[in-house]
Enzyme design. Structure first.
Site, mmCIF file in Angstrom:
data_model
loop_
_atom_site.group_PDB
_atom_site.id
_atom_site.type_symbol
_atom_site.label_atom_id
_atom_site.label_comp_id
_atom_site.label_asym_id
_atom_site.label_seq_id
_atom_site.Cartn_x
_atom_site.Cartn_y
_atom_site.Cartn_z
ATOM 1 N N ASP A 285 41.930 51.054 36.879
ATOM 2 C CA ASP A 285 42.106 49.689 37.370
ATOM 3 C C ASP A 285 40.915 48.801 37.007
ATOM 4 O O ASP A 285 39.759 49.224 37.099
ATOM 5 C CB ASP A 285 42.244 49.769 38.902
ATOM 6 C CG ASP A 285 42.485 48.424 39.546
ATOM 7 O OD1 ASP A 285 43.503 47.791 39.221
ATOM 8 O OD2 ASP A 285 41.649 47.991 40.368
ATOM 9 N N GLU A 327 43.758 49.033 32.452
ATOM 10 C CA GLU A 327 44.277 47.790 33.010
ATOM 11 C C GLU A 327 43.195 46.746 32.775
ATOM 12 O O GLU A 327 42.258 46.599 33.546
ATOM 13 C CB GLU A 327 44.607 47.930 34.503
ATOM 14 C CG GLU A 327 45.429 46.764 35.030
ATOM 15 C CD GLU A 327 44.651 45.772 35.887
ATOM 16 O OE1 GLU A 327 45.160 44.662 36.122
ATOM 17 O OE2 GLU A 327 43.531 46.083 36.335
#
Ligand code: GLC
Ligand code: GLC
Length: 651
Positions: A285, A327
């Site tokens: 992330d 991401e």
């Protein structure tokens, strides 16, 4: 020379390993460590070579990898070897993913395990990103992205034991399991943050903390804000700690300090922990944010890349079958760097979110032409061979129109006015079709990101309300058009849960005080299984959408030209409304599929001459693989209907 140093350091580390580790059978581990140690050592030295505790820390790192290896099951080790032999396994066209919430798509993990896998398989899904499930505070959780324990599952959705059962069941059914590693920050309720608050300097060093505003103020001069409207600023005052702490996302998400090697080693340990639970793919992330440097935007820093390379190399030693997804929702020129630079194989993350394509597709929907889409794709830098995109239309986050200003100008728009138009369009103030909500609008520029479900943004909500069959059909066409592109672009398509049945916005989040300030909840809906049942009922929207998606997915899996081996060329077309791509089978380049997508609401033609120049024989019989029909031809011109697409090949 350096290699020698590296070699002798490795020998001394291996001698210093704790006896209980050395006693184990570590043959494979030693081989892989040997192969990767030079890289690991040079990265670790670049990051931490100046520290007195360098040798202790690198020993800790190796011990962490060795412990991870010892805990890896025989079954997973076998998988490691299988995927090492079939190196490019994930570039195949047979993968199709879905992102879902275990308590949105199902009641919880157990319900998912026992009752919902069938639906996924019915649609053809064989990769599942289960959205964050780790322990997080009630209320201040950022949808699970503020984690208070990296090894514990939120008891509201399940237990580690059930998670392992899900992993096993998926493996049996050849479904890949994707799990988030939230490595940029922790919740302020994480044990590390608690200890930092209690005054432990050792844990304050896990974060960026400051006694006064002097340094934070300097940082603020160059750092953009992620949530300027709802959570402004990049620092938060902690009354308990009596210090400022860096918190780039929400004030309760404290940024981890990777200049401290202990933080990095903790994260390696967590990565290996989840790899050993049977996770196939780790979604890393917010990777663009991993390194902070005074005077910079603190995004896409070179050291953020070094950290990712190090994480990859370490994972390669212990659990080489595991893939990383980056991401990184960043500018097109930055995003391909997350695969790794100057390398043939991916050296950072094998997969990356294709936010560029996503945003460009929405641009094409709003403008009804493919000008910027084609221009943006032309400017997208090439990527490594052993790397692939995650192509998506919607996800749990907002849509940002982060294309390159130069590309916007190149197609004749003024960037600010164009972005303004897009925001107006998707919030419904242009023609009232789209039903999106603005997200973190910047009052100075009027720019905003957009929230909303795919179906509501595509006009289905408006159409259903008006009970207008033509509008309903147009919305369905738009949804399928978007999927027609992500399924054929090259890379792994990632479908957002609910989009297979046209899930609309859910405005009930505004009654929940812990969600009402964050419009992203409008598209993080609970699936309505009654509506989902209608997928079996002809004449319903759900039936039309689900049936069509199911068919397209099945067809995609049978088209080798749709695998991702850098086998895509843009097809230059005179007509602005059309996107054209040539996809060819790398094993048999003459075996090609031409993808044509028409973003306008009326039909447009392409002359067969153009197609023949790009390898389709006009004398052959053309067929659209997507529909199984022959396309409409008249006087040497092929007609593509409004908001329709074709996957053309010769038979
Ligand atoms: C990622 C997530 C997003 C979250 C942020 C902070 O961008 O997708 O939902 O808010 O990271 O963790
Ligand atoms: C920022 C981040 C992105 C995240 C989003 C959440 O744009 O760059 O990673 O998805 O915020 O809203």
């Amino acid at each position: 020379m350096y290699e020698q140093v590296s070699h002798s350091l490795l020998n001394s580390i291996l001698n210093d390993l704790k006896p209980e580790i050395r006693r184990q059978d570590l043959r494979h581990f030693y081989t892989r460590l040997g192969a990767n140690f030079y890289a690991i050592h040079s990265l670790f030295s670049t990051l931490y070579g100046h520290r007195d505790d360098f040798n202790i820390q690198i020993l800790n790192l190796v011990e962490t990898m060795a412990r991870g290896y010892i805990q890896r099951s025989a079954e997973l080790e076998e998988l490691d070897m299988k995927r090492e032999r079939d190196h490019n396994w994930f570039l195949s066209q047979k993968w199709v993913g879905m992102a879902l919430y275990s308590n949105g798509f199902a009641e919880n993990l157990e319900d998912l395990l026992h009752n919902r896998i069938g639906y996924l398989q019915e649609l053809g899904i064989n990769m599942v990103h289960i959205m964050p499930i780790l322990k997080c505070p009630v209320g201040q959780s950022d949808g699970g992205y503020a984690v208070s324990d990296f090894r514990q599952i939120d008891e509201r959705v399940g237990t580690l034991n059930i998670f392992r059962q899900v992993a096993n069941e998926f493996r049996k059914r050849e479904i890949l399991l994707v799990h988030d590693i939230i490595l940029n920050h922790t919740s302020d309720e994480h044990a590390w943050a608690q200890k930092a608050k209690a005054g432990e300097a050792h844990y304050q060093d896990y974060y960026y903390t400051f006694e006064d505003r002097r340094i934070p103020d300097i940082y603020e001069q160059s750092m953009p804000q992620v949530f300027p409207g709802t959570d402004p600023g990049n620092f938060t005052w902690s009354g308990e700690m009596q210090r400022w702490v860096m918190s780039v996302f929400h004030h309760y998400q404290w940024d981890l300090n990777y200049s401290n090697p202990e933080v990095l080693i903790q994260i390696v340990d967590i990565i290996l922990f989840w790899a050993n639970q049977g996770v196939d793919v780790l979604r890393l992330d917010a990777v663009a944010f991993l390194w902070k440097r005074l005077g910079s935007t603190c995004q896409n820093e070179r050291h953020a890349h070094l950290i990712l390379q190090l994480l990859k190399d370490c994972c390669q030693v212990t659990a080489p079958s595991v893939l990383f997804i980056a991401e990184a929702i960043v500018a097109p020129v930055e995003v391909t760097k997350y695969f790794g630079e100057d390398a043939i194989v991916a050296k950072e993350c094998e997969v990356a979110y294709n936010a560029t394509l996503m945003a460009l597709l929405w641009d094409a929907i709003a403008t009804k032409n493919a000008k910027l889409l084609c221009q943006g794709l032309k400017s997208l830098p090439g990527k490594l061979d052993r790397a692939t995109w995650l192509n998506y239309v919607r996800c749990h986050d907002d849509i940002g129109f982060g294309f390159d200003d130069q590309d916007i100008r190149a197609v004749g728009y003024e960037p600010r006015a164009h972005r303004r138009f897009l925001t107006d369009y998707f919030t419904g103030s242009f023609d009232g079709q789209a039903r999106g909500l603005a997200f973190n609008r910047d009052d100075a520029t009027g720019d905003a990101r957009i929230c909303g479900s795919l179906a509501s943004l595509a006009g289905l909500e408006t159409a259903l309300e008006a009970d207008d069959q033509a509008l309903i059909q147009a919305a369905i066409d738009r949804i399928l058009l978007l999927h027609g592109v992500i399924l054929s672009f090259g890379g792994i398509p990632l479908i957002y849960n609910g989009d297979g049945i046209g899930t609309l916005n859910d405005y009930s989040f505004s009654d929940d005080p812990s969600k009402s300030h964050d419009n992203r909840w409008v598209h993080r809906t609970k699936i309505d299984w009654k509506r989902a049942e209608r997928r079996n009922q002809p004449g319903t929207v759900e039936h039309s959408l689900f049936g069509a998606m199911q068919k397209l997915i099945a067809i995609r899996k049978e088209i080798p030209a749709f695998a991702d081996f850098n086998n895509r060329e843009l097809l230059p077309l005179e007509n602005d409304h059309l996107l054209g791509m040539v996809r060819f089978n790398p094993q048999r380049p003459s075996d090609l599929v031409v993808v044509i997508a028409n973003f306008d609401s009326s039909a447009h033609g392409i002359d067969l001459e153009t197609l023949s120049r790009h390898g389709l024989n006009p004398r052959g019989r053309l067929v659209d693989l997507a529909s199984g029909l022959s396309p409409l031809l008249q006087d040497g011109v092929l007609a593509v209907g409004g908001q329709q697409f074709h996957w053309l090949t010769e038979t």
